[in-house]
Enzyme design. Sequence first.
Site, mmCIF file in Angstrom:
data_model
loop_
_atom_site.group_PDB
_atom_site.id
_atom_site.type_symbol
_atom_site.label_atom_id
_atom_site.label_comp_id
_atom_site.label_asym_id
_atom_site.label_seq_id
_atom_site.Cartn_x
_atom_site.Cartn_y
_atom_site.Cartn_z
ATOM 1 N N SER A 108 0.653 -1.107 0.052
ATOM 2 C CA SER A 108 -0.005 -0.158 0.074
ATOM 3 C C SER A 108 0.861 1.185 0.199
ATOM 4 O O SER A 108 1.836 1.262 -0.619
ATOM 5 C CB SER A 108 -0.918 -0.087 1.186
ATOM 6 O OG SER A 108 -1.908 1.056 1.252
ATOM 7 N N SER A 109 0.623 2.231 0.914
ATOM 8 C CA SER A 109 1.292 3.500 0.891
ATOM 9 C C SER A 109 0.916 4.447 1.927
ATOM 10 O O SER A 109 -0.159 4.317 2.381
ATOM 11 C CB SER A 109 0.926 4.227 -0.365
ATOM 12 O OG SER A 109 1.724 5.699 -0.180
ATOM 13 N N TYR A 149 -4.194 7.838 -7.204
ATOM 14 C CA TYR A 149 -3.319 6.865 -6.782
ATOM 15 C C TYR A 149 -3.422 6.616 -5.294
ATOM 16 O O TYR A 149 -3.621 5.443 -4.998
ATOM 17 C CB TYR A 149 -1.712 7.446 -7.125
ATOM 18 C CG TYR A 149 -0.573 6.500 -6.265
ATOM 19 C CD1 TYR A 149 -0.273 5.204 -6.697
ATOM 20 C CD2 TYR A 149 -0.184 6.986 -4.989
ATOM 21 C CE1 TYR A 149 0.756 4.707 -6.018
ATOM 22 C CE2 TYR A 149 0.775 6.374 -4.245
ATOM 23 C CZ TYR A 149 1.339 5.056 -4.923
ATOM 24 O OH TYR A 149 2.000 4.530 -3.906
ATOM 25 N N LYS A 166 -4.904 2.952 -3.197
ATOM 26 C CA LYS A 166 -4.147 2.387 -2.061
ATOM 27 C C LYS A 166 -5.209 2.231 -0.939
ATOM 28 O O LYS A 166 -5.046 1.179 0.000
ATOM 29 C CB LYS A 166 -3.112 3.067 -1.615
ATOM 30 C CG LYS A 166 -1.782 3.169 -2.622
ATOM 31 C CD LYS A 166 -1.378 1.723 -2.974
ATOM 32 C CE LYS A 166 -0.081 1.709 -3.914
ATOM 33 N NZ LYS A 166 0.359 0.226 -4.347
HETATM 34 N N1 NAP Z 1 8.851 4.280 -4.140
HETATM 35 C C1 NAP Z 1 8.001 4.646 -3.052
HETATM 36 O O1 NAP Z 1 8.239 5.810 -2.559
HETATM 37 C C2 NAP Z 1 6.530 4.067 -2.623
HETATM 38 C C3 NAP Z 1 5.978 4.716 -1.641
HETATM 39 C C4 NAP Z 1 4.884 4.178 -0.996
HETATM 40 C C5 NAP Z 1 4.406 2.968 -1.813
HETATM 41 N N2 NAP Z 1 5.068 2.159 -2.919
HETATM 42 C C6 NAP Z 1 4.512 1.303 -3.616
HETATM 43 O O2 NAP Z 1 5.407 0.327 -3.508
HETATM 44 C C7 NAP Z 1 5.261 -0.569 -4.806
HETATM 45 C C8 NAP Z 1 6.678 -0.467 -5.766
HETATM 46 O O3 NAP Z 1 6.883 0.553 -6.000
HETATM 47 P P1 NAP Z 1 8.443 1.075 -6.708
HETATM 48 O O4 NAP Z 1 8.615 2.454 -6.185
HETATM 49 O O5 NAP Z 1 9.487 -0.012 -6.072
HETATM 50 O O6 NAP Z 1 8.242 0.944 -8.055
HETATM 51 P P2 NAP Z 1 9.301 0.830 -9.402
HETATM 52 O O7 NAP Z 1 10.492 0.893 -8.875
HETATM 53 O O8 NAP Z 1 8.609 1.866 -10.306
HETATM 54 O O9 NAP Z 1 8.949 -0.582 -9.807
HETATM 55 C C9 NAP Z 1 7.650 -0.787 -10.384
HETATM 56 C C10 NAP Z 1 7.668 -2.199 -10.906
HETATM 57 O O10 NAP Z 1 6.381 -2.851 -10.908
HETATM 58 C C11 NAP Z 1 6.464 -3.355 -12.311
HETATM 59 N N3 NAP Z 1 5.149 -3.077 -13.074
HETATM 60 C C12 NAP Z 1 5.004 -1.513 -13.374
HETATM 61 N N4 NAP Z 1 3.776 -1.453 -14.086
HETATM 62 C C13 NAP Z 1 3.321 -2.865 -14.391
HETATM 63 C C14 NAP Z 1 2.197 -3.316 -14.618
HETATM 64 N N5 NAP Z 1 1.258 -2.479 -15.515
HETATM 65 N N6 NAP Z 1 2.087 -4.523 -14.692
HETATM 66 C C15 NAP Z 1 3.012 -5.282 -14.035
HETATM 67 N N7 NAP Z 1 4.107 -4.948 -13.713
HETATM 68 C C16 NAP Z 1 4.053 -3.667 -13.489
HETATM 69 C C17 NAP Z 1 7.494 -2.978 -13.092
HETATM 70 O O11 NAP Z 1 7.979 -3.867 -13.912
HETATM 71 P P3 NAP Z 1 8.739 -3.294 -15.312
HETATM 72 O O12 NAP Z 1 10.095 -2.897 -15.010
HETATM 73 O O13 NAP Z 1 9.111 -4.461 -16.203
HETATM 74 O O14 NAP Z 1 7.871 -2.361 -15.883
HETATM 75 C C18 NAP Z 1 8.767 -2.988 -11.867
HETATM 76 O O15 NAP Z 1 9.100 -4.161 -11.577
HETATM 77 C C19 NAP Z 1 3.900 0.091 -5.506
HETATM 78 O O16 NAP Z 1 2.847 -0.678 -5.079
HETATM 79 C C20 NAP Z 1 4.124 1.449 -4.861
HETATM 80 O O17 NAP Z 1 2.740 1.871 -5.044
HETATM 81 C C21 NAP Z 1 6.019 2.931 -3.433
#
Ligand code: NAP
Length: 269
Positions: free
Chosen positions: A160-161, A174, A178
């Site tokens: 989630s977030s 977004y 969540k």
């Molecule tokens: N980063 C933050 O600050 C943060 C904060 C709170 C919550 N979150 C949550 O944490 C999770 C991961 O975030 P992240 O920052 O690690 O993201 P990220 O670095 O952008 O990585 C995204 C991952 O998801 C895959 N993906 C994206 N779109 C997709 C789709 N349509 N179908 C299947 N796979 C898909 C990507 O695969 P490809 O590379 O092959 O496209 C990649 O493996 C998410 O749920 C996000 O909402 C993140």
Amino acid sequence: MAGAGTTDRTADRTTDTTAGRLGGKVALVTGGSRGIGRAIAERLGREGAIVAVAYARDDAAAAGVVERIGANGGRAFAIRAELGSHGDAAALWAAFDRHRPDGAVDIIVNNAAIARSSDLATLTEEEFDQVFAVNVRAPFFLVREALGRLRDGGRIINVSSGVTRIAHPEIIAYSSTKGALDTFTLNLAKQLGPRGITVNSVAPGIIDTDVNAEWLRTDPEAAAWAVSISALGRVGRPEDVADVVAFVASDDARWVTGRVIDVTGGSML
Ligand SMILES: NC(=O)c1ccc[n+]([C@@H]2O[C@H](COP(=O)([O-])OP(=O)(O)OC[C@H]3O[C@@H](n4cnc5c(N)ncnc54)[C@H](OP(=O)(O)O)[C@@H]3O)[C@@H](O)[C@H]2O)c1
């Protein structure tokens, strides 16, 4: 059918390992190729789980995760399966079954998401539909398709977030996805509890991943702000989230279900 089709990328590597807290378990991590999902996949692999690394487009990144898990003595395979269109969940599980013919799974980590959106004034209906399709509909049907294959005592962990607690109207769609995911967690926990399956959300704050790179790694003022909102005085790392997911996935967390676990480093307390 899933948008880009579903293609197996990498065969199982190394031999079975039953050592570790998750020895003998099979885990699926969506978005397991980069960022937080990569750290989760690698950590679960180190704990002994056989990890299905699902991803959308970046073949090299997914192959790298599989390689690293193998290099650490674990076992993993990659599944290219873009989420966000009708039939995506069925296509992902069909690809999973080509690696694991018995189809069984113990741990599902719904991590893949579109991690951004516009504000209310500029958001298009198409953007709204897409962010809900990837962030809510896909986990919903991935789990529904998995109800028969998820072993008793299993784990569902939804990423989630902190934005469900901290208002950011500039990404309102977004944030709303969540909130929906957390409600899914709550209801699913009640439904699956009798089978010993726990369902929890893990809610990160700002984590240094590609999605934040544009501002976090280039704008010192914005980076300083990101540090300042955490009680612990730094920006989060993917491993900060992965370690909590590994705990929730373990037997140590057997009595925790239906909860949202804040992993924001005490942001905006
Ligand atoms: N980063 C933050 O600050 C943060 C904060 C709170 C919550 N979150 C949550 O944490 C999770 C991961 O975030 P992240 O920052 O690690 O993201 P990220 O670095 O952008 O990585 C995204 C991952 O998801 C895959 N993906 C994206 N779109 C997709 C789709 N349509 N179908 C299947 N796979 C898909 C990507 O695969 P490809 O590379 O092959 O496209 C990649 O493996 C998410 O749920 C996000 O909402 C993140």
